[in-house]
Write a protein that holds these residues in place. Structure first.
Motif, PDB file in Angstrom:
ATOM      1  N   GLU A  85       0.839  -1.194   0.000  1.00 57.14           N
ATOM      2  CA  GLU A  85       0.000   0.000   0.000  1.00 57.14           C
ATOM      3  C   GLU A  85       0.872   1.242   0.000  1.00 57.14           C
ATOM      4  O   GLU A  85       1.954   1.249   0.596  1.00 57.14           O
ATOM      5  CB  GLU A  85      -0.901   0.033   1.238  1.00 57.14           C
ATOM      6  CG  GLU A  85      -2.044  -0.961   1.214  1.00 57.14           C
ATOM      7  CD  GLU A  85      -3.094  -0.603   0.169  1.00 57.14           C
ATOM      8  OE1 GLU A  85      -3.650   0.500   0.242  1.00 57.14           O
ATOM      9  OE2 GLU A  85      -3.338  -1.433  -0.715  1.00 57.14           O
ATOM     10  N   HIS A  86       0.387   2.279  -0.663  1.00 59.23           N
ATOM     11  CA  HIS A  86       1.056   3.574  -0.618  1.00 59.23           C
ATOM     12  C   HIS A  86       0.178   4.548   0.155  1.00 59.23           C
ATOM     13  O   HIS A  86      -1.036   4.596  -0.049  1.00 59.23           O
ATOM     14  CB  HIS A  86       1.296   4.109  -2.033  1.00 59.23           C
ATOM     15  CG  HIS A  86       1.888   5.486  -2.053  1.00 59.23           C
ATOM     16  ND1 HIS A  86       1.122   6.619  -1.941  1.00 59.23           N
ATOM     17  CD2 HIS A  86       3.167   5.912  -2.143  1.00 59.23           C
ATOM     18  CE1 HIS A  86       1.901   7.685  -1.973  1.00 59.23           C
ATOM     19  NE2 HIS A  86       3.143   7.281  -2.091  1.00 59.23           N
ATOM     20  N   GLN A  87       0.792   5.316   1.053  1.00 59.74           N
ATOM     21  CA  GLN A  87       0.047   6.277   1.860  1.00 59.74           C
ATOM     22  C   GLN A  87       0.774   7.615   1.886  1.00 59.74           C
ATOM     23  O   GLN A  87       1.976   7.672   2.156  1.00 59.74           O
ATOM     24  CB  GLN A  87      -0.098   5.772   3.305  1.00 59.74           C
ATOM     25  CG  GLN A  87      -0.951   4.538   3.450  1.00 59.74           C
ATOM     26  CD  GLN A  87      -2.425   4.840   3.263  1.00 59.74           C
ATOM     27  OE1 GLN A  87      -2.968   5.738   3.905  1.00 59.74           O
ATOM     28  NE2 GLN A  87      -3.075   4.092   2.396  1.00 59.74           N
ATOM     29  N   SER A  88       0.041   8.694   1.602  1.00 62.64           N
ATOM     30  CA  SER A  88       0.618  10.020   1.750  1.00 62.64           C
ATOM     31  C   SER A  88       0.064  10.722   2.988  1.00 62.64           C
ATOM     32  O   SER A  88       0.408  11.870   3.263  1.00 62.64           O
ATOM     33  CB  SER A  88       0.328  10.874   0.505  1.00 62.64           C
ATOM     34  OG  SER A  88      -1.054  10.912   0.236  1.00 62.64           O
ATOM     35  N   THR A  89      -0.786  10.014   3.742  1.00 67.54           N
ATOM     36  CA  THR A  89      -1.272  10.500   5.026  1.00 67.54           C
ATOM     37  C   THR A  89      -1.109   9.384   6.043  1.00 67.54           C
ATOM     38  O   THR A  89      -1.530   8.251   5.793  1.00 67.54           O
ATOM     39  CB  THR A  89      -2.762  10.897   4.956  1.00 67.54           C
ATOM     40  OG1 THR A  89      -2.931  11.921   3.989  1.00 67.54           O
ATOM     41  CG2 THR A  89      -3.255  11.396   6.306  1.00 67.54           C
ATOM     42  N   TYR A  90      -0.489   9.674   7.168  1.00 74.09           N
ATOM     43  CA  TYR A  90      -0.275   8.648   8.184  1.00 74.09           C
ATOM     44  C   TYR A  90      -1.611   8.119   8.679  1.00 74.09           C
ATOM     45  O   TYR A  90      -2.515   8.886   9.007  1.00 74.09           O
ATOM     46  CB  TYR A  90       0.525   9.216   9.358  1.00 74.09           C
ATOM     47  CG  TYR A  90       0.688   8.232  10.501  1.00 74.09           C
ATOM     48  CD1 TYR A  90       1.586   7.176  10.385  1.00 74.09           C
ATOM     49  CD2 TYR A  90      -0.086   8.350  11.648  1.00 74.09           C
ATOM     50  CE1 TYR A  90       1.729   6.261  11.422  1.00 74.09           C
ATOM     51  CE2 TYR A  90       0.054   7.442  12.689  1.00 74.09           C
ATOM     52  CZ  TYR A  90       0.956   6.394  12.566  1.00 74.09           C
ATOM     53  OH  TYR A  90       1.076   5.482  13.583  1.00 74.09           O
ATOM     54  N   VAL A 132       3.710  -0.936   3.832  1.00 75.82           N
ATOM     55  CA  VAL A 132       3.181   0.389   3.500  1.00 75.82           C
ATOM     56  C   VAL A 132       4.346   1.288   3.100  1.00 75.82           C
ATOM     57  O   VAL A 132       5.352   1.373   3.816  1.00 75.82           O
ATOM     58  CB  VAL A 132       2.442   1.028   4.691  1.00 75.82           C
ATOM     59  CG1 VAL A 132       2.158   2.499   4.413  1.00 75.82           C
ATOM     60  CG2 VAL A 132       1.135   0.317   4.947  1.00 75.82           C
ATOM     61  N   PHE A 133       4.202   1.947   1.958  1.00 69.80           N
ATOM     62  CA  PHE A 133       5.187   2.929   1.502  1.00 69.80           C
ATOM     63  C   PHE A 133       4.617   4.309   1.803  1.00 69.80           C
ATOM     64  O   PHE A 133       3.615   4.724   1.222  1.00 69.80           O
ATOM     65  CB  PHE A 133       5.445   2.758   0.009  1.00 69.80           C
ATOM     66  CG  PHE A 133       5.978   1.401  -0.353  1.00 69.80           C
ATOM     67  CD1 PHE A 133       7.341   1.148  -0.330  1.00 69.80           C
ATOM     68  CD2 PHE A 133       5.118   0.363  -0.699  1.00 69.80           C
ATOM     69  CE1 PHE A 133       7.840  -0.103  -0.644  1.00 69.80           C
ATOM     70  CE2 PHE A 133       5.602  -0.894  -1.017  1.00 69.80           C
ATOM     71  CZ  PHE A 133       6.960  -1.125  -0.988  1.00 69.80           C
ATOM     72  N   TYR A 134       5.255   5.024   2.711  1.00 63.82           N
ATOM     73  CA  TYR A 134       4.717   6.289   3.210  1.00 63.82           C
ATOM     74  C   TYR A 134       5.561   7.470   2.731  1.00 63.82           C
ATOM     75  O   TYR A 134       6.788   7.456   2.858  1.00 63.82           O
ATOM     76  CB  TYR A 134       4.698   6.267   4.743  1.00 63.82           C
ATOM     77  CG  TYR A 134       4.349   7.599   5.374  1.00 63.82           C
ATOM     78  CD1 TYR A 134       3.029   8.041   5.402  1.00 63.82           C
ATOM     79  CD2 TYR A 134       5.332   8.415   5.926  1.00 63.82           C
ATOM     80  CE1 TYR A 134       2.709   9.269   5.972  1.00 63.82           C
ATOM     81  CE2 TYR A 134       5.019   9.643   6.497  1.00 63.82           C
ATOM     82  CZ  TYR A 134       3.706  10.057   6.513  1.00 63.82           C
ATOM     83  OH  TYR A 134       3.381  11.270   7.056  1.00 63.82           O
ATOM     84  N   ASN A 135       4.913   8.495   2.164  1.00 64.25           N
ATOM     85  CA  ASN A 135       5.656   9.708   1.812  1.00 64.25           C
ATOM     86  C   ASN A 135       4.869  10.981   2.143  1.00 64.25           C
ATOM     87  O   ASN A 135       4.924  11.968   1.435  1.00 64.25           O
ATOM     88  CB  ASN A 135       6.074   9.695   0.330  1.00 64.25           C
ATOM     89  CG  ASN A 135       4.914   9.976  -0.610  1.00 64.25           C
ATOM     90  OD1 ASN A 135       3.746   9.803  -0.237  1.00 64.25           O
ATOM     91  ND2 ASN A 135       5.217  10.397  -1.823  1.00 64.25           N
ATOM     92  N   ARG A 166       4.827  -3.555   7.860  1.00 65.55           N
ATOM     93  CA  ARG A 166       6.111  -2.868   7.763  1.00 65.55           C
ATOM     94  C   ARG A 166       5.896  -1.534   7.050  1.00 65.55           C
ATOM     95  O   ARG A 166       5.437  -1.502   5.912  1.00 65.55           O
ATOM     96  CB  ARG A 166       7.090  -3.744   6.990  1.00 65.55           C
ATOM     97  CG  ARG A 166       8.489  -3.205   6.842  1.00 65.55           C
ATOM     98  CD  ARG A 166       9.310  -4.163   5.970  1.00 65.55           C
ATOM     99  NE  ARG A 166      10.684  -3.715   5.803  1.00 65.55           N
ATOM    100  CZ  ARG A 166      11.535  -4.272   4.942  1.00 65.55           C
ATOM    101  NH1 ARG A 166      11.150  -5.292   4.186  1.00 65.55           N
ATOM    102  NH2 ARG A 166      12.779  -3.804   4.842  1.00 65.55           N
ATOM    103  N   MET A 167       6.171  -0.427   7.729  1.00 64.51           N
ATOM    104  CA  MET A 167       5.982   0.892   7.128  1.00 64.51           C
ATOM    105  C   MET A 167       7.335   1.516   6.816  1.00 64.51           C
ATOM    106  O   MET A 167       8.185   1.652   7.696  1.00 64.51           O
ATOM    107  CB  MET A 167       5.189   1.824   8.044  1.00 64.51           C
ATOM    108  CG  MET A 167       4.820   3.141   7.362  1.00 64.51           C
ATOM    109  SD  MET A 167       3.673   4.163   8.312  1.00 64.51           S
ATOM    110  CE  MET A 167       4.803   4.931   9.473  1.00 64.51           C
ATOM    111  N   LEU A 168       7.528   1.897   5.554  1.00 68.53           N
ATOM    112  CA  LEU A 168       8.790   2.460   5.090  1.00 68.53           C
ATOM    113  C   LEU A 168       8.589   3.899   4.645  1.00 68.53           C
ATOM    114  O   LEU A 168       7.641   4.207   3.916  1.00 68.53           O
ATOM    115  CB  LEU A 168       9.332   1.637   3.926  1.00 68.53           C
ATOM    116  CG  LEU A 168       9.642   0.171   4.236  1.00 68.53           C
ATOM    117  CD1 LEU A 168       9.833  -0.616   2.957  1.00 68.53           C
ATOM    118  CD2 LEU A 168      10.870   0.056   5.117  1.00 68.53           C
TER     119      LEU A 168
END
Length: 305
Positions: A85-90, A132-135, A166-168
């Motif tokens: 998953e990609h997330q731009s909001t925590y 999760v890929f977080y930016n 796992r959040m990166l």
């Protein structure tokens, strides 16, 4: 607007933010359309060295009437079910979402295998790997683990189920080793950073995104994708963008976070008062403070809490 080299510093504060769903769509597009890039990402995450992208079995949940939620990327490889998953909001609730995705994925795989969960033979399931890929802009470590059990109300009882995610942090400049091993991910991070820079400089959204695409083409960033699918990528970025809606959402999230912090601070303050009153054997004052907010406020003032 021309640049002499890749943008490395972002000194000005961001006055606008790209809609959270916008980058999710592009992230999925980049990796779902290119199995080689997805295999490279898998290898980078797991320290493996698989070469045959045809072994990837894409099982991403798509939009359908019977599907309540859809995930970004899901595939089976080497006995593992990989949910990305990609997330731009925590989002602290992401483990709950992964639990729903996982149940949906297993149901699909069991139906495809035409086996019965009521049979006497154990069904072999691929081992889940949740990432999760977080930016987003919230400060985040290079890597962290989110647990489903963090959401359980009764922390004193051992839960019978757990799920770890796992959040990166994939903001530009983070997780260098991972970025070095996956070129598409590194270029995606730089494209997002360049886009934010142009938006911050006050350009209108479409103008800023076009300028970012031009810059990336000039510097070989996501070159093939942007050259062959420029209008499609731009359409993705513009389709769901709504500055007013996004800013309202951010304000509402800020209000909700403030309420949660206020409640927690109130609980901690009351706990400190309770301990102080019990230490002085003032049980009647404690009882009255729990029944009378004004009296409790006076006690807060008395103890300078």
């Amino acid at each position: 607007m021309k640049r002499n080299g890749p943008i490395r510093r972002f000194r000005m504060p961001w006055r606008r933010k790209v809609h959270r769903n916008v980058k999710d769509r592009l992230f999925r597009f980049l990796f779902e359309k290119d199995k080689e890039a997805l295999l490279q990402l898998y290898n980078a995450l797991n320290g493996t060295n698989y070469h045959d992208a045809s072994e990837l079995q894409i099982v991403t949940i798509e939009n359908a009437v019977y599907v309540v939620m859809k995930n970004d990327l899901a595939f089976v490889l080497a006995g593992t079910l990989n949910l990305y998953e990609h997330q731009s909001t925590y989002n602290p609730n992401i483990p709950v979402r992964f639990l729903i995705y996982l149940a949906e994925e297993y149901q699909k795989l069991i139906e495809r295998a035409e086996v019965s969960i009521y049979g006497s033979t154990r069904i072999q399931l691929p081992t889940p790997r949740c990432v999760v890929f977080y930016n987003g802009e919230k400060d985040s470590p290079e890597e962290s683990v989110l647990k489903l059990s963090d959401a359980f109300a009764n922390k004193e009882r051992q839960a019978d189920v757990e799920l770890q995610v796992r959040m990166l942090n994939i903001n530009y400049g983070h997780n260098k080793e991972l970025m070095d091993r996956c070129r598409t991910l590194a270029e995606y991070a730089e494209f997002v950073a360049v886009s934010r820079q142009y938006i911050n400089e006050g350009m209108k959204l479409q103008e800023a995104l076009n300028a970012a695409i031009d810059y990336c083409l000039e510097h070989g960033i996501l070159y093939e994708t942007l050259r062959e699918h420029r209008s499609e990528v731009l359409g993705m970025l513009l389709e769901e963008f709504d500055v007013d809606k996004y800013e309202r959402t951010i304000r509402m999230e800020g209000v909700e976070q403030g309420i949660q912090q206020g409640v927690q601070q109130g609980i901690e303050r009351t706990n400190r008062l309770t301990k102080l009153l019990l230490a002085q054997n003032r049980t009647e004052d404690l009882k009255r403070s729990l029944e009378d907010p004004e009296y409790q406020a006076a006690l807060f003032h008395e103890f300078d809490l």
